[in-house]
Design an enzyme around this catalytic site. Structure first.
Site, PDB file in Angstrom:
ATOM      1  N   ARG A  23      90.954  90.708   2.395  1.00  0.00           N
ATOM      2  CA  ARG A  23      90.437  92.072   2.301  1.00  0.00           C
ATOM      3  C   ARG A  23      90.090  92.350   0.839  1.00  0.00           C
ATOM      4  NH1 ARG A  23      93.455  97.770   2.281  1.00  0.00           N
ATOM      5  NH2 ARG A  23      91.567  99.019   2.478  1.00  0.00           N
ATOM      6  N   GLY A  78      96.811 105.994  11.994  1.00  0.00           N
ATOM      7  CA  GLY A  78      98.113 106.522  12.428  1.00  0.00           C
ATOM      8  C   GLY A  78      98.039 107.960  12.916  1.00  0.00           C
ATOM      9  N   HIS A 120      87.043 101.867   4.102  1.00  0.00           N
ATOM     10  CA  HIS A 120      87.512 101.728   5.492  1.00  0.00           C
ATOM     11  C   HIS A 120      86.418 101.162   6.402  1.00  0.00           C
ATOM     12  CE1 HIS A 120      90.511 105.336   4.987  1.00  0.00           C
ATOM     13  NE2 HIS A 120      91.137 104.191   4.793  1.00  0.00           N
ATOM     14  N   MET A 122     102.688 112.842   8.393  1.00  0.00           N
ATOM     15  CA  MET A 122     102.236 113.835   9.366  1.00  0.00           C
ATOM     16  C   MET A 122     103.283 114.140  10.426  1.00  0.00           C
ATOM     17  SD  MET A 122      99.981 116.007  10.084  1.00  0.00           S
ATOM     18  CE  MET A 122      98.415 115.780   9.256  1.00  0.00           C
ATOM     19  N   ARG A 123     104.112 113.138  10.762  1.00  0.00           N
ATOM     20  CA  ARG A 123     105.167 113.419  11.755  1.00  0.00           C
ATOM     21  C   ARG A 123     106.122 114.481  11.231  1.00  0.00           C
ATOM     22  NH1 ARG A 123     105.849 107.111  12.428  1.00  0.00           N
ATOM     23  NH2 ARG A 123     105.365 107.438  10.246  1.00  0.00           N
ATOM     24  N   GLU A 166      95.368 108.234  15.986  1.00  0.00           N
ATOM     25  CA  GLU A 166      95.832 107.641  17.245  1.00  0.00           C
ATOM     26  C   GLU A 166      96.989 108.417  17.859  1.00  0.00           C
ATOM     27  OE1 GLU A 166      96.678 103.447  16.448  1.00  0.00           O
ATOM     28  OE2 GLU A 166      94.851 103.384  15.241  1.00  0.00           O
ATOM     29  N   GLU A 222      92.236  96.252  11.610  1.00  0.00           N
ATOM     30  CA  GLU A 222      91.415  95.728  10.517  1.00  0.00           C
ATOM     31  C   GLU A 222      91.648  94.243  10.302  1.00  0.00           C
ATOM     32  OE1 GLU A 222      92.913  99.261   8.328  1.00  0.00           O
ATOM     33  OE2 GLU A 222      91.072  99.059   7.179  1.00  0.00           O
TER      34      GLU A 222
END
Ligand code: ADP
Length: 401
Positions: A93, A332, A182, A285-286, A335, A387
């Site tokens: 990458r 993450g 990305h 975010m959780r 989804e 990816e």
């Protein structure tokens, strides 16, 4: 044959080993804390019976060269890779390919020189990516290294989308333009979305939303990227874990003049202390969802700004594309965070974008799925990104072309 994928960072190397016959990931892991007194080597693999196994060890790994040596030695020990000669390619990458690299590229000396030439555009990432490439070329000269660039998929953007409204010389002499990142993920989910819709990719208009710690949107017309939200660097666009995304550039002038912030301080502020973290003190975010449910106003605002920005980009890209087959959520957050998807799509019925509430909120749902009514004008899809698999497949395609 097998393909090894390496993502070489400043103090870590992530890796994944694929069997090309069926593209099973037969091993993956990382080396972490390279150069520190106690480094870590993690390996997960499928044994001869196809059962998942894992190991974790602490040992000194002073350099990337030692790290890659250890990865290959542990792959050998586990049986996942009997011999380096089994490798058809090593896919690397590489974050920034500038305008030079539009496709995955087999690495030779001229390629490493050209990647080195892009270091000023990606000073945080390209040097580490390059170290990984140079080490594998030295250690395994018989195995082709293929560089797969985060920017490549966006190279089809027209000048109207990639140029800033700045003096021309800043583009022609200093390469200041929008590149986008990305790209490997946007391309992967676009291909999967086309397969899901049962249409050739070149017949699909898509808005893809990669929402992880970094976040970006892409407008894809007839299978080709025509716009994306990240710019010269990954800082532009959506609200991210610690990056602010879009901001009035005059705010930087203000901060410089009135608070005396220099380039380093601005870099730190905008890239590492802003975004979700800056708004509410947390970048996961959780955790932010949990805090918002408990009534924390800052967490609720972080979600609100994130969803508002996303909706703006969906609307803008809809206008650019004219017709949209699908909006695709990945990463993450994309989804898993049903609430962000709901808020980003709320009120877009007139554009044909409608969610199926139950499908969107089905907490046990995993994998590729449609979260809009089947008869909807625009399909809203959740497509888990991969990816590493995309890099592996592009690397093999490059060496067999
Ligand atoms: P990276 O860009 O580092 O690859 P990921 O794609 O793994 O990041 O995304 C990380 C983000 O996804 C974090 O903000 C994390 O909180 C969020 N996330 C992961 N699982 C969930 C979930 N079940 N609900 C909400 N957010 C989630």
């Amino acid at each position: 044959m097998k393909v090894l994928v390496l993502n070489s960072g400043s103090s870590s190397i992530k890796y994944q080993l694929f069997r090309s016959a069926d593209w099973t990931a037969i091993a993956y892991g990382l080396v972490a804390r390279i150069g520190e007194s106690e480094s870590e080597l993690r390996l997960n693999w499928l044994d001869g019976a196809g059962e998942p196994q894992s190991s974790r060890s602490s040992l000194p790994i002073p350099t990337h060269r030692h790290g890659i040596d250890q990865i290959v030695a542990s792959l050998r020990e586990s049986g996942a890779l009997a011999d380096v000669a089994e490798l058809a390619a090593i896919g690397h990458r590489v974050v920034h390919g500038g305008e030079h690299f539009k496709h995955p590229t087999i690495v030779d000396d001229s390629v490493t020189t050209a990647i080195r030439d892009t270091i000023p555009l990606a000073p945080l990432h390209n040097p580490d990516n390059l170290v990984g490439i140079e080490v594998t070329r030295t250690l395994f000269p018989g195995v082709p290294s293929v560089a797969v660039f985060d920017t490549a998929f966006h190279q089809t953007m027209p000048p109207a989308a990639y140029r800033y409204a700045l003096p021309e010389s800043l583009y022609s002499e200093h390469r200041i333009r929008r590149y986008g990142f990305h790209g490997t993920s946007h391309y992967y989910v676009a291909k999967r979305a086309a397969a899901f819709l049962d249409k050739p990719l070149q017949d699909c208009n898509l808005i893809t939303l990669h929402l992880g710690n970094g976040a970006s949107a892409a407008a894809i017309h007839a299978g080709r990227c025509v716009d994306t939200s990240m710019g010269l660097t990954p800082l532009e666009g959506l609200v991210m874990g610690t990056r602010c995304g879009d901001i009035d550039p005059a705010a930087l002038i203000y901060l410089s003049r009135n608070l005396g912030l220099d380039a380093e301080a601005l870099d730190r502020l905008l890239n590492r202390q802003s975004g979700l973290l800056g708004i509410c003190g947390v970048n996961d975010m959780r955790e932010i969802n949990r805090l918002a449910q408990e009534g924390h106003a800052d967490a609720e605002l972080a979600i609100g700004i994130t969803a508002h920005r996303l909706k703006k980009y969906i609307g803008a890209y809809y206008a650019e594309l004219g017709r949209v087959d699908a909006v695709v959520f990945t990463g993450g957050i994309g989804e898993n965070a049903a609430d962000i998807r709901r808020r980003a799509c709320a009120g877009l019925e007139r554009l044909g974008i409608v969610l199926d509430k139950a499908a969107n909120e089905a907490s046990e749902a995993r994998g590729e799925r449609c979260i809009s009514p089947p008869e909807g004008e625009v399909q809203v899809l959740v497509i888990p990104t991969n990816e590493e698999l995309e890099i592996a497949q592009q690397a093999l395609a490059a060496v067999t072309a």
